[in-house]
Design a protein around this motif. Structure first.
Motif, PDB file in Angstrom:
ATOM      1  N   VAL A   1       0.854  -1.183   0.000  1.00 49.59           N
ATOM      2  CA  VAL A   1       0.000   0.000   0.000  1.00 49.59           C
ATOM      3  C   VAL A   1       0.887   1.228   0.000  1.00 49.59           C
ATOM      4  CG1 VAL A   1      -1.742   1.306   1.266  1.00 49.59           C
ATOM      5  CG2 VAL A   1      -1.834  -1.193   1.249  1.00 49.59           C
ATOM      6  N   ASN A   2       0.718   2.095  -0.982  1.00 43.15           N
ATOM      7  CA  ASN A   2       1.484   3.335  -1.072  1.00 43.15           C
ATOM      8  C   ASN A   2       0.649   4.494  -0.524  1.00 43.15           C
ATOM      9  OD1 ASN A   2       3.759   2.152  -2.366  1.00 43.15           O
ATOM     10  ND2 ASN A   2       2.620   2.159  -4.295  1.00 43.15           N
ATOM     11  N   MET A   3       1.112   5.111   0.563  1.00 46.61           N
ATOM     12  CA  MET A   3       0.391   6.226   1.183  1.00 46.61           C
ATOM     13  C   MET A   3       0.909   7.539   0.617  1.00 46.61           C
ATOM     14  SD  MET A   3       0.081   4.866   5.107  1.00 46.61           S
ATOM     15  CE  MET A   3      -1.274   5.998   5.418  1.00 46.61           C
ATOM     16  N   ILE A   4      -0.004   8.454   0.326  1.00 50.21           N
ATOM     17  CA  ILE A   4       0.338   9.727  -0.300  1.00 50.21           C
ATOM     18  C   ILE A   4       0.107  10.866   0.690  1.00 50.21           C
ATOM     19  CG2 ILE A   4      -0.184  11.307  -2.198  1.00 50.21           C
ATOM     20  CD1 ILE A   4      -1.177   8.896  -3.775  1.00 50.21           C
ATOM     21  N   ASP A   5       1.090  11.731   0.844  1.00 50.45           N
ATOM     22  CA  ASP A   5       0.983  12.889   1.720  1.00 50.45           C
ATOM     23  C   ASP A   5       0.109  13.936   1.037  1.00 50.45           C
ATOM     24  OD1 ASP A   5       1.284  15.023   3.417  1.00 50.45           O
ATOM     25  OD2 ASP A   5       3.473  15.058   3.355  1.00 50.45           O
ATOM     26  N   ASN A   6      -1.003  14.322   1.701  1.00 52.34           N
ATOM     27  CA  ASN A   6      -1.873  15.342   1.096  1.00 52.34           C
ATOM     28  C   ASN A   6      -1.442  16.763   1.437  1.00 52.34           C
ATOM     29  OD1 ASN A   6      -2.657  15.718   3.746  1.00 52.34           O
ATOM     30  ND2 ASN A   6      -4.707  14.845   3.483  1.00 52.34           N
ATOM     31  N   GLY A   7      -0.385  16.901   2.228  1.00 54.84           N
ATOM     32  CA  GLY A   7       0.161  18.220   2.517  1.00 54.84           C
ATOM     33  C   GLY A   7      -0.588  19.001   3.573  1.00 54.84           C
ATOM     34  N   LYS A   8      -1.629  18.427   4.175  1.00 56.44           N
ATOM     35  CA  LYS A   8      -2.413  19.143   5.169  1.00 56.44           C
ATOM     36  C   LYS A   8      -1.845  18.927   6.572  1.00 56.44           C
ATOM     37  CE  LYS A   8      -6.755  18.902   2.555  1.00 56.44           C
ATOM     38  NZ  LYS A   8      -8.175  18.465   2.593  1.00 56.44           N
ATOM     39  N   ALA A   9      -2.032  19.963   7.424  1.00 52.73           N
ATOM     40  CA  ALA A   9      -1.542  19.864   8.805  1.00 52.73           C
ATOM     41  C   ALA A   9      -2.438  18.939   9.615  1.00 52.73           C
ATOM     42  CB  ALA A   9      -1.514  21.245   9.446  1.00 52.73           C
ATOM     43  N   LEU A  10      -1.836  18.104  10.422  1.00 54.91           N
ATOM     44  CA  LEU A  10      -2.560  17.216  11.322  1.00 54.91           C
ATOM     45  C   LEU A  10      -2.560  17.848  12.709  1.00 54.91           C
ATOM     46  CD1 LEU A  10      -3.951  14.504  11.982  1.00 54.91           C
ATOM     47  CD2 LEU A  10      -1.680  13.568  12.410  1.00 54.91           C
ATOM     48  N   VAL A  11      -3.736  18.216  13.182  1.00 62.44           N
ATOM     49  CA  VAL A  11      -3.851  18.826  14.506  1.00 62.44           C
ATOM     50  C   VAL A  11      -4.288  17.767  15.503  1.00 62.44           C
ATOM     51  CG1 VAL A  11      -4.975  20.621  15.872  1.00 62.44           C
ATOM     52  CG2 VAL A  11      -4.465  21.034  13.457  1.00 62.44           C
ATOM     53  N   ASN A  12      -3.365  17.345  16.342  1.00 62.08           N
ATOM     54  CA  ASN A  12      -3.679  16.370  17.366  1.00 62.08           C
ATOM     55  C   ASN A  12      -4.512  17.012  18.477  1.00 62.08           C
ATOM     56  OD1 ASN A  12      -2.308  14.058  16.337  1.00 62.08           O
ATOM     57  ND2 ASN A  12      -0.382  15.067  16.860  1.00 62.08           N
ATOM     58  N   PRO A  13      -5.272  16.231  19.221  1.00 61.97           N
ATOM     59  CA  PRO A  13      -6.078  16.797  20.317  1.00 61.97           C
ATOM     60  C   PRO A  13      -5.233  17.601  21.299  1.00 61.97           C
ATOM     61  CG  PRO A  13      -6.711  14.524  19.901  1.00 61.97           C
ATOM     62  CD  PRO A  13      -5.485  14.782  19.072  1.00 61.97           C
ATOM     63  N   ASP A  14      -5.710  18.826  21.621  1.00 55.36           N
ATOM     64  CA  ASP A  14      -5.057  19.727  22.580  1.00 55.36           C
ATOM     65  C   ASP A  14      -3.659  20.157  22.133  1.00 55.36           C
ATOM     66  OD1 ASP A  14      -7.265  19.578  24.345  1.00 55.36           O
ATOM     67  OD2 ASP A  14      -6.509  17.670  25.115  1.00 55.36           O
ATOM     68  N   MET A  15      -3.417  20.115  20.837  1.00 53.61           N
ATOM     69  CA  MET A  15      -2.136  20.576  20.307  1.00 53.61           C
ATOM     70  C   MET A  15      -2.402  21.436  19.077  1.00 53.61           C
ATOM     71  SD  MET A  15       0.239  17.167  20.665  1.00 53.61           S
ATOM     72  CE  MET A  15       1.714  18.054  20.220  1.00 53.61           C
ATOM     73  N   GLY A  16      -1.360  22.076  18.587  1.00 48.28           N
ATOM     74  CA  GLY A  16      -1.499  22.906  17.401  1.00 48.28           C
ATOM     75  C   GLY A  16      -1.177  24.365  17.703  1.00 48.28           C
TER      76      GLY A  16
ATOM     77  N   GLU B   1     -11.499  40.128   9.486  1.00 46.18           N
ATOM     78  CA  GLU B   1     -12.897  40.225   9.104  1.00 46.18           C
ATOM     79  C   GLU B   1     -13.731  39.353  10.043  1.00 46.18           C
ATOM     80  OE1 GLU B   1     -14.265  42.170   6.836  1.00 46.18           O
ATOM     81  OE2 GLU B   1     -12.297  43.044   6.351  1.00 46.18           O
ATOM     82  N   PRO B   2     -14.997  39.732  10.288  1.00 49.94           N
ATOM     83  CA  PRO B   2     -15.819  38.982  11.252  1.00 49.94           C
ATOM     84  C   PRO B   2     -15.957  37.495  10.953  1.00 49.94           C
ATOM     85  CG  PRO B   2     -16.846  41.076  10.720  1.00 49.94           C
ATOM     86  CD  PRO B   2     -15.681  40.934   9.790  1.00 49.94           C
ATOM     87  N   SER B   3     -15.796  37.107   9.704  1.00 47.85           N
ATOM     88  CA  SER B   3     -15.942  35.693   9.348  1.00 47.85           C
ATOM     89  C   SER B   3     -14.606  34.957   9.256  1.00 47.85           C
ATOM     90  CB  SER B   3     -16.666  35.568   8.001  1.00 47.85           C
ATOM     91  OG  SER B   3     -15.919  36.217   6.983  1.00 47.85           O
ATOM     92  N   ASP B   4     -13.509  35.668   9.475  1.00 49.47           N
ATOM     93  CA  ASP B   4     -12.171  35.100   9.253  1.00 49.47           C
ATOM     94  C   ASP B   4     -11.739  34.273  10.451  1.00 49.47           C
ATOM     95  OD1 ASP B   4      -9.627  34.479   8.475  1.00 49.47           O
ATOM     96  OD2 ASP B   4      -8.969  36.540   8.148  1.00 49.47           O
ATOM     97  N   VAL B   5     -11.496  32.986  10.241  1.00 48.03           N
ATOM     98  CA  VAL B   5     -10.951  32.103  11.272  1.00 48.03           C
ATOM     99  C   VAL B   5      -9.609  31.532  10.815  1.00 48.03           C
ATOM    100  CG1 VAL B   5     -13.139  31.520  12.375  1.00 48.03           C
ATOM    101  CG2 VAL B   5     -12.378  30.208  10.399  1.00 48.03           C
ATOM    102  N   ILE B   6      -8.924  32.277   9.981  1.00 45.49           N
ATOM    103  CA  ILE B   6      -7.593  31.991   9.435  1.00 45.49           C
ATOM    104  C   ILE B   6      -7.401  30.521   9.050  1.00 45.49           C
ATOM    105  CG2 ILE B   6      -6.497  33.989  10.494  1.00 45.49           C
ATOM    106  CD1 ILE B   6      -5.327  32.255  12.627  1.00 45.49           C
ATOM    107  N   GLU B   7      -8.338  30.016   8.267  1.00 39.30           N
ATOM    108  CA  GLU B   7      -8.218  28.645   7.763  1.00 39.30           C
ATOM    109  C   GLU B   7      -6.977  28.484   6.885  1.00 39.30           C
ATOM    110  OE1 GLU B   7      -9.784  26.176   8.679  1.00 39.30           O
ATOM    111  OE2 GLU B   7     -11.751  26.772   9.423  1.00 39.30           O
ATOM    112  N   TYR B   8      -6.485  29.600   6.362  1.00 41.72           N
ATOM    113  CA  TYR B   8      -5.314  29.547   5.493  1.00 41.72           C
ATOM    114  C   TYR B   8      -4.018  29.282   6.260  1.00 41.72           C
ATOM    115  CZ  TYR B   8      -5.503  34.339   7.240  1.00 41.72           C
ATOM    116  OH  TYR B   8      -5.620  35.429   8.047  1.00 41.72           O
TER     117      TYR B   8
END
Length: 223
Positions: A32-47, A65-72
């Protein structure tokens, strides 16, 4: 780590089923070849923690902005709200919880948690401690234009205990709250008086710090 172990367990079950389904031979290996999707993994109570309130209120989160939760920004798990006690309880028994809950709401809705530090001394505003605490007789010092309470003063500690009880009743066991700092002792709630002690001639040591820890622990037991 739990998520990682669960993934390995699922992959292991998939491998066993696939291997048995094709050949019925457990000795046959599959790759099985696993591919890195490049997304950050936020462990519980960490980050990463985003400071929405921290020091001058016109900084940081107020510029979003009122709607900005810095998803970027990858890996952000918690928004941090550090604010003076005088902003939250401007009059005794009258609380401005909205100053915490309103900005927290949009972060919680995006799947993040919140954290608090309520302080008694700040050097960017006249006083972190509400004026009604001093009017009740709590001792304080004026240092470079701002007021610092006498942290061992019994009236100050009594009024602080009342506030901590109300805050604990509101937020204790709330799954959306990551943590609450003990922030009522020292400049910016950092547990030191390095900036102020030489000016008013008093020194609060480790015993006072322990007193604040014990006070917070006792309050949470009673909630």
């Amino acid at each position: 780590m739990k998520k990682y172990l669960l993934l390995l367990l699922l992959l292991g079950n998939m491998y066993d089923s696939w291997s048995l389904g094709i050949s019925g031979n457990m000795s046959e290996k599959q790759q099985v070849n696993m591919i890195d999707n490049g997304k950050a993994l936020v462990n519980p109570d960490m980050g990463w923690t985003m400071h929405f309130y921290s020091n001058v209120l016109a900084n940081y989160g107020s510029k979003l902005e009122p709607s900005d939760v810095i998803e970027y920004f990858p890996g952000v798990s918690t928004v941090y709200l550090r604010i003076p006690w005088s902003f939250v309880e401007p009059e005794e028994g009258k609380f401005n919880w909205e100053i915490l809950d309103t900005p927290a709401q949009r972060w919680i809705q995006s799947g993040k948690k919140v954290a608090f530090r309520i302080t008694s001394t700040e050097n960017w505003t006249r006083q972190g401690t509400p004026q009604w605490v001093f009017d009740a007789g709590a001792k304080y010092y004026e240092v470079n234009g701002f007021l610092e309470p006498e942290y061992d003063d019994p009236i100050f500690l009594q009024k602080l205990e009342g506030f901590l009880m109300k805050m604990a009743e509101r937020y204790d066991n709330n799954p959306n709250v990551a943590f609450i700092d003990i922030g009522h002792f020292g400049m910016w709630g950092e547990g030191h008086t390095v900036i102020t002690t030489p000016l008013h001639g008093h020194s609060w040591g480790i015993e006072t710090q322990k007193k604040y820890i014990d006070l917070c622990a006792e309050v949470t037991k009673r909630v």
